[in-house]
Structures are given as C-alpha cells and as structure tokens.
Design an enzyme around this catalytic site. Structure first.
Site, short mmCIF file in Angstrom:
data_model
loop_
_atom_site.label_atom_id
_atom_site.label_comp_id
_atom_site.label_asym_id
_atom_site.label_seq_id
_atom_site.Cartn_x
_atom_site.Cartn_y
_atom_site.Cartn_z
N TYR A 1 0.70 -1.29 0.17
CA TYR A 1 -0.38 0.57 -0.13
C TYR A 1 0.74 1.32 -0.05
CZ TYR A 1 -4.08 -2.33 0.81
OH TYR A 1 -5.07 -3.30 0.62
N LYS B 1 2.83 -13.70 6.14
CA LYS B 1 3.51 -14.72 4.77
C LYS B 1 4.83 -15.18 5.37
CE LYS B 1 1.51 -17.39 1.81
NZ LYS B 1 1.60 -19.62 2.19
N ASP C 1 -2.17 -17.80 5.43
CA ASP C 1 -3.10 -18.58 4.34
C ASP C 1 -3.97 -19.30 5.83
OD1 ASP C 1 -0.48 -19.44 4.60
OD2 ASP C 1 -0.77 -20.94 3.78
N ASP D 1 -5.65 -5.92 6.16
CA ASP D 1 -6.92 -5.61 4.92
C ASP D 1 -8.11 -7.20 4.76
OD1 ASP D 1 -8.46 -3.75 3.80
OD2 ASP D 1 -8.01 -3.91 1.86
#
Ligand code: NAP
Length: 423
Positions: free
Chosen positions: A160, A227, A278, A302
């Site tokens: 972002y 991640k 995940d 988000d």
C-alpha cells in the site's frame, strides 16, 4: 483557539491534547467529522444522534461532543476544488480525534485512495478493527458468538506504500532493467511492478500498540500474522521484529507460545504467538476462541478484517479506527454504497460502533457501554435496516434514521453500565 478558514469552531469547544503519551480530554472536546460520499449523508447524522444521546444520558450537561464539519471527498472538491484541503489534515492533527464517513475511490486509475492518503499523510499507522458478535445479527457460521477479535493492521507500508508503476512506463522499464541486470532477477519486460517495503520501525510501533492494547484491555493473546515462509525478508521480518518487541519491551508481561510448550500460562501474562497468513483464515473459522488480538502487515490485515467481519454478519456492523501517536480517525469500514445514497435506507451500525470506539478512546466508557446496550436491544427486538431484515425472519424494517432512533430510545431506557463492566 486557532482559527480555520473552512469552518468555525463553536465557542464552547475545547481542544484535546496529548502530553507524556496521554490524551487529555476536556469536557467539551471539539470533534471534527467528515460526512463522507454516497451514504455518508445518511449514516453520519444517524451516528452523531446516537453518540450525542449516549453522552447526554451518561454525563448530563457536564460533557458534550462539539462537532465541526471538515471536508474531504466529493463535497470538498465541489466547495474548494480539492479532494482533501490542507485544512482538513491540519484540523485532524490539531483536534486529535475525528470521525469519518466513507469516501469514493476510483479503481485502476484517477486519484489515489483518499482513505489511504489520509492514513499515510497523518501517519495513522495502526488500523484497529474490533470484530465481535452482536446477538440477533444473522451470521453465516454456527458459533459467531465465539468470535471476539481485535485486528491491528499496519497502515503505512507494504504494497500500500504507493510504489507501483504501470507496464511500459519509463519507471517500470528502468526498474525492471535494474532488477534484471544488476540483481540478476528475471522479471518479464511486460510487467507492471510494485514494491513491498516493510520496515523494523513501522512493524515495531504497530506490534507495540497491539501489545499495549492487549495489556490495557485484559486480552490473553497477541498473534503475529505473516506470510514469512514465502516473503522472508518482509513478512518473515515482521514476525521476527514483532517477537523482538514482545521480548525486549514487554518481556515481564508476556510469554511466548513456544516457551510454554503446552504448560499453563503464568497468571497476568499475555501469550505471544504467530500464525502464517493463509492458515489464520481457517483458524478463525474453525477455532475462533483461541484468537484474541491479531497484529498484521497491511495487505493481509485488510483481507483478514473483512473476512473476520463476515463471520459475525458482515461489514454493515464492523467498526474501525486509524490511530497514530495520539491522533485518531474513526471510520465506517464499508464504502459509499452509491446506489443507496440519500435514501435513508442503509445500516448506520458500522459508523455508530466506530463512534463508540471513539468514545472509548476518549475514556468515556459509560457512554460507549450505553451504545452497545441500545444497539443490542434494537437487534434483539429485530427492528433493523434492510440488510439485516432480509436475512431475519419476523423482523421489522426501519430506515437509517429509524434505526438510530430505536437505539437512542433503548439507551435512554438502559441503566448506566459501571465503568469496570465495559471493556
Ligand atoms: P461498499 O460501498 O461497501 O458497498 C458494497 C455493498 O455492501 C453495498 O452494495 C451493500 O450491499 C453493502 N453495504 C455497504 N455499506 C452498507 C451499509 N452501511 N448498510 C448496509 N449495506 C451496506 O463497497 P463498494 O461498492 O465496493 O465501494 C463503493 C465505493 O466505496 C468505492 O469507491 C470504494 O473505493 C469506496 N470504499 C471506501 C471505503 C472507506 O471510505 N473506508 C471503504 C471501502 C470502499 P447490498 O448491495 O447487498 O445491499
């Protein structure tokens, strides 16, 4: 009091200040608000009505929110020819605590997201989204009452950060050439390219805020989401820097899950653990009770906050706040829903709950508690807006303002909650 060109501050209004890392809140604080585009005109007056009623019932004439309208989005553009006038940033900084309706963002071109711009320019680095269930709200899972999360999403960097170049531009070509020639990477020449910066500085201040929140609110666990198995030096580093803060700055108050090895948590300590991004999506569905405060990099935060909100009935009831060093901007988490604009139809719940977060942030917990009580009663009685009515059997449909009126009536019937009963 400082004078502004785009609005007048009522005489009774006083400024909130921030000293020694503490918010100093007067009895009549000035609260700037951005009405928002689309359904902003419907939900903002509804939310303000509920907040005013809760404050009046809690404190009588002793306390009052002094609202001043500041401008962003379509209204600002029409009035001042700018999407976010300079004074809007200055007012949010100066008065410290503000409320915001949704703002339109074009996809794929046009101007950059005004929401992201506000968060980045004002350095509101933590996006805080509590996700809890309200009895009566139709939810897609079997035990929505087991979900009680507070998501801390890093707000200023990651993908972002705005470092993105379109395929074929001189910038994209230059960057691809540098990557391929100097760093021996293999990026296809017809790629659009973006950069994902994640710094130690931004990660640590975000995790610090999440840990402090957990301590202040008797939460049991802080989970670092990442991640890092794939993106080792960005997301993996987020995890490592998060643990570093937990150990170095909160060592006496925390215990790492890996140190516990299944043993009982020592009394008064918060467990710090981490989960891969995940896996957390299925964990909060299957074992929501095990999760509490989640600290996330920007993109996964988000996605995760919308997914978690869906578990308890959707975005119509999900509040949020963007918080920096003292400065805070609370906002509805849904968008402008343009097809419903001006129809007095949509659910004002998200903005009302964001307003309750604002009151808690001021330390006005009694008033926030009344809002929760009033909202819960409106939901139990099934007097709800169209989005909930279409999913509930035997519900009575009310408008945006009608829903706010019901909450006000119920909170006026409620007994004042004791401060310690409100979390
Ligand atoms: P959206 O405005 O959130 O609306 C999508 C759908 O969600 C609506 O059609 C409606 O569903 C439901 N919904 C949203 N708010 C609701 C409410 N208060 N009460 C009941 N239902 C509600 O998402 P979008 O259509 O993708 O985005 C529209 C614009 O908003 C875009 O420009 C986007 O960039 C912007 N946006 C702004 C923010 C922000 O300001 N923070 C956040 C997200 C999006 P049904 O049609 O099923 O009734």
């Amino acid at each position: 009091m400082r004078k502004f060109k785009t609005f007048t501050v009522p005489r009774e209004g006083e400024k909130i200040s921030f000293k020694n890392k503490k918010l100093l809140v007067p009895d009549y604080p000035v609260i700037p608000y951005i009405e928002g585009d689309g359904i902003g005109t419907d939900i903002m007056p509804a939310a303000q009505k509920v907040l005013n009623a809760a404050v009046e019932k809690s404190y009588g004439p002793g306390r009052k929110l002094v609202w001043v309208e500041i401008f962003a989005g379509e209204k600002a553009f029409k009035k001042y020819g700018e999407w976010i006038p300079k004074e809007t940033y200055e007012a949010i900084r100066f008065f410290m605590v503000s409320l915001k309706g949704p703002l339109t963002t074009p996809i794929g071109g046009g101007y950059r997201s005004l929401n992201v711009t506000l968060r980045q320019i004002l350095d509101l680095y933590a996006c805080v989204r509590p996700v809890r269930y309200f009895e009566g709200v139709p939810a897609p899972v079997k035990s929505p009452q087991d979900v009680n999360l507070v998501i801390f999403r890093e707000n200023t960097e990651d993908v972002y950060a705005g470092l993105e170049w379109k395929k074929g531009t001189p910038e994209a070509k230059k960057l691809i050439s540098f990557l391929n020639k100097t760093l021996k990477a293999r990026v296809r020449p017809d790629s659009g390219v973006g950069i994902k910066p994640i710094s130690a500085f931004a990660t640590k201040r975000l995790v610090r805020k999440a840990l402090q929140y957990a301590l202040d609110n008797n939460r049991k666990t802080v989970t670092l989401i990442h991640k890092g198995n794939i993106m080792k030096f960005t997301e993996g580093a987020f995890r490592d820097w998060g643990y570093e803060v937990a150990k170095k700055e909160f060592g006496k108050l925390t215990v790492l899950e890996e140190e516990l090895r299944g043993a009982e948590v020592p009394p008064g300590k918060i467990v710090v653990n981490d989960r891969i991004a995940d896996s957390i999506f299925q964990q909060i569905l299957i074992r929501p009770k095990e999760y509490d405060v989640l600290a996330c990099p920007n993109l996964v935060g988000d996605f995760l906050s919308d997914a978690a909100a869906a578990q308890v009935g959707g975005l119509g009831m999900a509040p949020g706040g963007n918080i920096g060093e003292g400065t805070a901007l609370f906002e509805a988490t849904h968008g402008t829903a343009p097809k419903y604009a001006g129809q007095n139809k949509v659910n004002p719940g998200s903005l009302i709950l964001s307003g309750a977060m604002l009151l808690e942030y001021l330390g006005w917990k009694e008033a926030a508690g009344l809002i929760y009580a009033g909202l819960e009663k409106a939901l139990r009685q099934k007097t709800v807006t169209y989005d909930l009515e279409r999913q509930m059997s035997g519900a009575q449909l009310v408008s945006t303002s009608g829903f706010a009126d019901r909450i006000v009536a119920h909170l006026n019937e409620s007994r004042l909650p004791q401060p310690e009963a409100v979390s």
